[in-house]
Write a protein that holds these residues in place. Structure first.
Motif, PDB file in Angstrom:
ATOM      1  N   TRP A 176       0.827  -1.205   0.000  1.00 53.99           N
ATOM      2  CA  TRP A 176       0.000   0.000   0.000  1.00 53.99           C
ATOM      3  C   TRP A 176       0.863   1.258   0.000  1.00 53.99           C
ATOM      4  O   TRP A 176       0.535   2.249  -0.665  1.00 53.99           O
ATOM      5  CB  TRP A 176      -0.921   0.010   1.219  1.00 53.99           C
ATOM      6  CG  TRP A 176      -2.009  -1.009   1.156  1.00 53.99           C
ATOM      7  CD1 TRP A 176      -2.045  -2.210   1.803  1.00 53.99           C
ATOM      8  CD2 TRP A 176      -3.218  -0.936   0.383  1.00 53.99           C
ATOM      9  NE1 TRP A 176      -3.195  -2.888   1.485  1.00 53.99           N
ATOM     10  CE2 TRP A 176      -3.942  -2.129   0.618  1.00 53.99           C
ATOM     11  CE3 TRP A 176      -3.758   0.014  -0.478  1.00 53.99           C
ATOM     12  CZ2 TRP A 176      -5.169  -2.386   0.026  1.00 53.99           C
ATOM     13  CZ3 TRP A 176      -4.985  -0.233  -1.070  1.00 53.99           C
ATOM     14  CH2 TRP A 176      -5.674  -1.423  -0.818  1.00 53.99           C
ATOM     15  N   VAL A 177       1.956   1.217   0.753  1.00 58.50           N
ATOM     16  CA  VAL A 177       2.841   2.380   0.836  1.00 58.50           C
ATOM     17  C   VAL A 177       3.543   2.603  -0.501  1.00 58.50           C
ATOM     18  O   VAL A 177       3.632   3.741  -0.992  1.00 58.50           O
ATOM     19  CB  VAL A 177       3.881   2.194   1.962  1.00 58.50           C
ATOM     20  CG1 VAL A 177       4.818   3.396   2.034  1.00 58.50           C
ATOM     21  CG2 VAL A 177       3.180   1.995   3.303  1.00 58.50           C
ATOM     22  N   LEU A 178       4.037   1.532  -1.097  1.00 58.36           N
ATOM     23  CA  LEU A 178       4.703   1.650  -2.396  1.00 58.36           C
ATOM     24  C   LEU A 178       3.746   2.171  -3.463  1.00 58.36           C
ATOM     25  O   LEU A 178       4.128   2.993  -4.310  1.00 58.36           O
ATOM     26  CB  LEU A 178       5.270   0.290  -2.815  1.00 58.36           C
ATOM     27  CG  LEU A 178       6.517  -0.175  -2.057  1.00 58.36           C
ATOM     28  CD1 LEU A 178       6.818  -1.637  -2.375  1.00 58.36           C
ATOM     29  CD2 LEU A 178       7.719   0.694  -2.412  1.00 58.36           C
ATOM     30  N   GLU A 179       2.507   1.708  -3.420  1.00 63.39           N
ATOM     31  CA  GLU A 179       1.517   2.168  -4.398  1.00 63.39           C
ATOM     32  C   GLU A 179       1.253   3.666  -4.232  1.00 63.39           C
ATOM     33  O   GLU A 179       1.176   4.414  -5.216  1.00 63.39           O
ATOM     34  CB  GLU A 179       0.220   1.376  -4.237  1.00 63.39           C
ATOM     35  CG  GLU A 179      -0.838   1.729  -5.270  1.00 63.39           C
ATOM     36  CD  GLU A 179      -2.093   0.878  -5.145  1.00 63.39           C
ATOM     37  OE1 GLU A 179      -3.101   1.218  -5.794  1.00 63.39           O
ATOM     38  OE2 GLU A 179      -2.066  -0.121  -4.395  1.00 63.39           O
ATOM     39  N   GLU A 186       5.268   9.026 -10.085  1.00 66.91           N
ATOM     40  CA  GLU A 186       5.093   8.887 -11.534  1.00 66.91           C
ATOM     41  C   GLU A 186       4.332  10.067 -12.121  1.00 66.91           C
ATOM     42  O   GLU A 186       4.685  10.569 -13.201  1.00 66.91           O
ATOM     43  CB  GLU A 186       4.376   7.573 -11.844  1.00 66.91           C
ATOM     44  CG  GLU A 186       5.250   6.345 -11.595  1.00 66.91           C
ATOM     45  CD  GLU A 186       4.466   5.045 -11.629  1.00 66.91           C
ATOM     46  OE1 GLU A 186       3.251   5.099 -11.964  1.00 66.91           O
ATOM     47  OE2 GLU A 186       5.054   3.991 -11.316  1.00 66.91           O
ATOM     48  N   LYS A 187       3.313  10.539 -11.431  1.00 69.56           N
ATOM     49  CA  LYS A 187       2.522  11.654 -11.954  1.00 69.56           C
ATOM     50  C   LYS A 187       3.360  12.928 -12.066  1.00 69.56           C
ATOM     51  O   LYS A 187       3.306  13.635 -13.078  1.00 69.56           O
ATOM     52  CB  LYS A 187       1.298  11.898 -11.075  1.00 69.56           C
ATOM     53  CG  LYS A 187       0.194  10.864 -11.255  1.00 69.56           C
ATOM     54  CD  LYS A 187      -0.999  11.169 -10.367  1.00 69.56           C
ATOM     55  CE  LYS A 187      -2.132  10.166 -10.604  1.00 69.56           C
ATOM     56  NZ  LYS A 187      -3.290  10.423  -9.707  1.00 69.56           N
ATOM     57  N   ILE A 188       4.141  13.230 -11.028  1.00 72.47           N
ATOM     58  CA  ILE A 188       4.957  14.447 -11.065  1.00 72.47           C
ATOM     59  C   ILE A 188       6.090  14.304 -12.079  1.00 72.47           C
ATOM     60  O   ILE A 188       6.374  15.229 -12.853  1.00 72.47           O
ATOM     61  CB  ILE A 188       5.522  14.769  -9.667  1.00 72.47           C
ATOM     62  CG1 ILE A 188       4.384  15.052  -8.689  1.00 72.47           C
ATOM     63  CG2 ILE A 188       6.458  15.976  -9.727  1.00 72.47           C
ATOM     64  CD1 ILE A 188       4.829  15.258  -7.261  1.00 72.47           C
ATOM     65  N   GLN A 249      -0.234  15.079   2.936  1.00 74.60           N
ATOM     66  CA  GLN A 249      -0.032  14.068   1.898  1.00 74.60           C
ATOM     67  C   GLN A 249       1.276  14.313   1.150  1.00 74.60           C
ATOM     68  O   GLN A 249       2.037  13.375   0.871  1.00 74.60           O
ATOM     69  CB  GLN A 249      -1.203  14.078   0.918  1.00 74.60           C
ATOM     70  CG  GLN A 249      -2.512  13.583   1.513  1.00 74.60           C
ATOM     71  CD  GLN A 249      -3.585  13.439   0.456  1.00 74.60           C
ATOM     72  OE1 GLN A 249      -3.413  12.709  -0.519  1.00 74.60           O
ATOM     73  NE2 GLN A 249      -4.700  14.130   0.633  1.00 74.60           N
ATOM     74  N   LEU A 250       1.542  15.566   0.838  1.00 76.21           N
ATOM     75  CA  LEU A 250       2.797  15.902   0.157  1.00 76.21           C
ATOM     76  C   LEU A 250       3.991  15.629   1.064  1.00 76.21           C
ATOM     77  O   LEU A 250       5.039  15.145   0.614  1.00 76.21           O
ATOM     78  CB  LEU A 250       2.784  17.375  -0.269  1.00 76.21           C
ATOM     79  CG  LEU A 250       1.758  17.756  -1.338  1.00 76.21           C
ATOM     80  CD1 LEU A 250       1.768  19.264  -1.567  1.00 76.21           C
ATOM     81  CD2 LEU A 250       2.025  17.019  -2.648  1.00 76.21           C
ATOM     82  N   TYR A 251       3.826  15.933   2.347  1.00 84.18           N
ATOM     83  CA  TYR A 251       4.913  15.698   3.301  1.00 84.18           C
ATOM     84  C   TYR A 251       5.261  14.213   3.371  1.00 84.18           C
ATOM     85  O   TYR A 251       6.440  13.835   3.333  1.00 84.18           O
ATOM     86  CB  TYR A 251       4.524  16.204   4.692  1.00 84.18           C
ATOM     87  CG  TYR A 251       5.583  15.915   5.738  1.00 84.18           C
ATOM     88  CD1 TYR A 251       6.623  16.805   5.965  1.00 84.18           C
ATOM     89  CD2 TYR A 251       5.553  14.731   6.478  1.00 84.18           C
ATOM     90  CE1 TYR A 251       7.609  16.536   6.905  1.00 84.18           C
ATOM     91  CE2 TYR A 251       6.539  14.445   7.418  1.00 84.18           C
ATOM     92  CZ  TYR A 251       7.557  15.353   7.624  1.00 84.18           C
ATOM     93  OH  TYR A 251       8.535  15.068   8.540  1.00 84.18           O
ATOM     94  N   VAL A 252       4.244  13.363   3.468  1.00 79.52           N
ATOM     95  CA  VAL A 252       4.488  11.920   3.549  1.00 79.52           C
ATOM     96  C   VAL A 252       5.197  11.432   2.292  1.00 79.52           C
ATOM     97  O   VAL A 252       6.147  10.638   2.363  1.00 79.52           O
ATOM     98  CB  VAL A 252       3.167  11.155   3.769  1.00 79.52           C
ATOM     99  CG1 VAL A 252       3.373   9.652   3.576  1.00 79.52           C
ATOM    100  CG2 VAL A 252       2.623  11.437   5.171  1.00 79.52           C
ATOM    101  N   PHE A 253       4.756  11.904   1.136  1.00 77.27           N
ATOM    102  CA  PHE A 253       5.397  11.499  -0.115  1.00 77.27           C
ATOM    103  C   PHE A 253       6.870  11.906  -0.140  1.00 77.27           C
ATOM    104  O   PHE A 253       7.751  11.094  -0.460  1.00 77.27           O
ATOM    105  CB  PHE A 253       4.669  12.122  -1.310  1.00 77.27           C
ATOM    106  CG  PHE A 253       5.462  12.056  -2.583  1.00 77.27           C
ATOM    107  CD1 PHE A 253       5.703  10.839  -3.205  1.00 77.27           C
ATOM    108  CD2 PHE A 253       5.997  13.211  -3.144  1.00 77.27           C
ATOM    109  CE1 PHE A 253       6.459  10.771  -4.376  1.00 77.27           C
ATOM    110  CE2 PHE A 253       6.748  13.153  -4.310  1.00 77.27           C
ATOM    111  CZ  PHE A 253       6.980  11.926  -4.924  1.00 77.27           C
TER     112      PHE A 253
END
Length: 269
Positions: A176-179, A186-188, A249-253
């Motif tokens: 789940w984390v990898l996804e 990939e989007k950015i 969400q951005l921070y976690v990424f």
């Protein structure tokens, strides 16, 4: 001498193999304790681990510190320890017979008494543990702390102070984390490649400066409105909009991005 160097290297290879077995958390507690005793039969139950890496990576200097501390069966009335060269650092396992001792203070006092110059090292500590079958967990914690220290550019840190990293590092390779991570990455990356932009590095700066658009703009020699537009556009690309938790969400990424990069050499953890 050549003979003593070979002895150190041979013994260290043996202990490295034991450490690698301990890092497999699927092994049962009895086997964990057995392996810990194979590393050092004089270990006590109360333990803490330190992963120490030189700030300036000079291999000979690391060997010097390793040999000065190397005494695998050392034991006095109160403590027992082992030092193992592991990856690019020294793994110091400190155990104490007293249940009530502050293990972190005990470890640091021990290093000081041995003439170990901690100012030359990044010092990364595990939590305190009170059973020998938790040695593998303590070793992992010290290495996770090291990775977090590299991200935050700190010289001294313990696992208890890691905050969200205490959650993210152990689960970083779960599906789940990898996804979640790969979806954002990939989007950015695809947008940057298609539009010839550099939104990804803007995002890294945005998180580094806690969302302060003025500081991000100053670092990149851009107008603040340009940074504001980029962040808004990224949120649209990632389909998180201006939701209340969009920054988190951005921070976690971004945190996962740094974790993956700083734990590459420990990919089996």
């Amino acid at each position: 001498t050549i003979k003593s160097a070979l002895t150190y290297n041979t013994m260290n290879t043996y202990y490295e193999e034991k450490i690698n077995k301990l890092l497999d958390l699927s092994i049962n507690p009895l086997l964990s304790e057995k392996i810990a005793k194979e590393i050092n039969p004089t270990f006590y139950n109360n333990l803490i681990c330190c992963y120490a890496t030189l700030k300036d990576s000079i291999h000979d200097d690391l060997d010097h510190y390793y040999r000065s501390l190397f005494n695998i069966n050392h034991k006095d009335a109160h403590y027992s320890y082992s030092v193992i060269k592991y990856k690019q650092g020294l793994l110091i396992i400190y155990t104490n017979r007293t249940d009530t001792i502050d293990l972190k203070s005990g470890l640091m006092n021990f290093l000081d008494s041995m003439g170990f110059n901690t100012s030359n090292f990044i010092i990364s500590l595990s939590s305190s543990h009170h059973h020998l079958n938790e040695l593998g967990k303590a070793i992992k914690e010290s290495i996770y702390t090291y990775a977090s220290s590299l991200i935050d550019n700190t010289d001294f840190q313990d696992f208890d102070s890691l905050g969200l990293d205490k959650l993210l590092m152990p689960i970083r390779n779960e599906g789940w984390v990898l996804e979640y991570y790969n979806n954002f990455y990939e989007k950015i990356s695809e947008y940057d490649a298609y539009s010839n932009t550099d939104f990804f590095n803007t995002l890294l700066d945005y998180i580094q400066y806690d969302g302060d658009l003025q500081l991000v703009a100053k670092k990149n020699f851009l107008h603040v409105n340009t940074i504001r537009y980029r962040i808004k556009k990224m949120k649209e690309i990632l389909n998180i909009g201006e939701s209340a938790d969009s920054f988190h969400q951005l921070y976690v990424f971004v945190r996962l991005y740094h974790i993956y990069n700083n734990l590459l050499r420990f990919n089996d953890l």
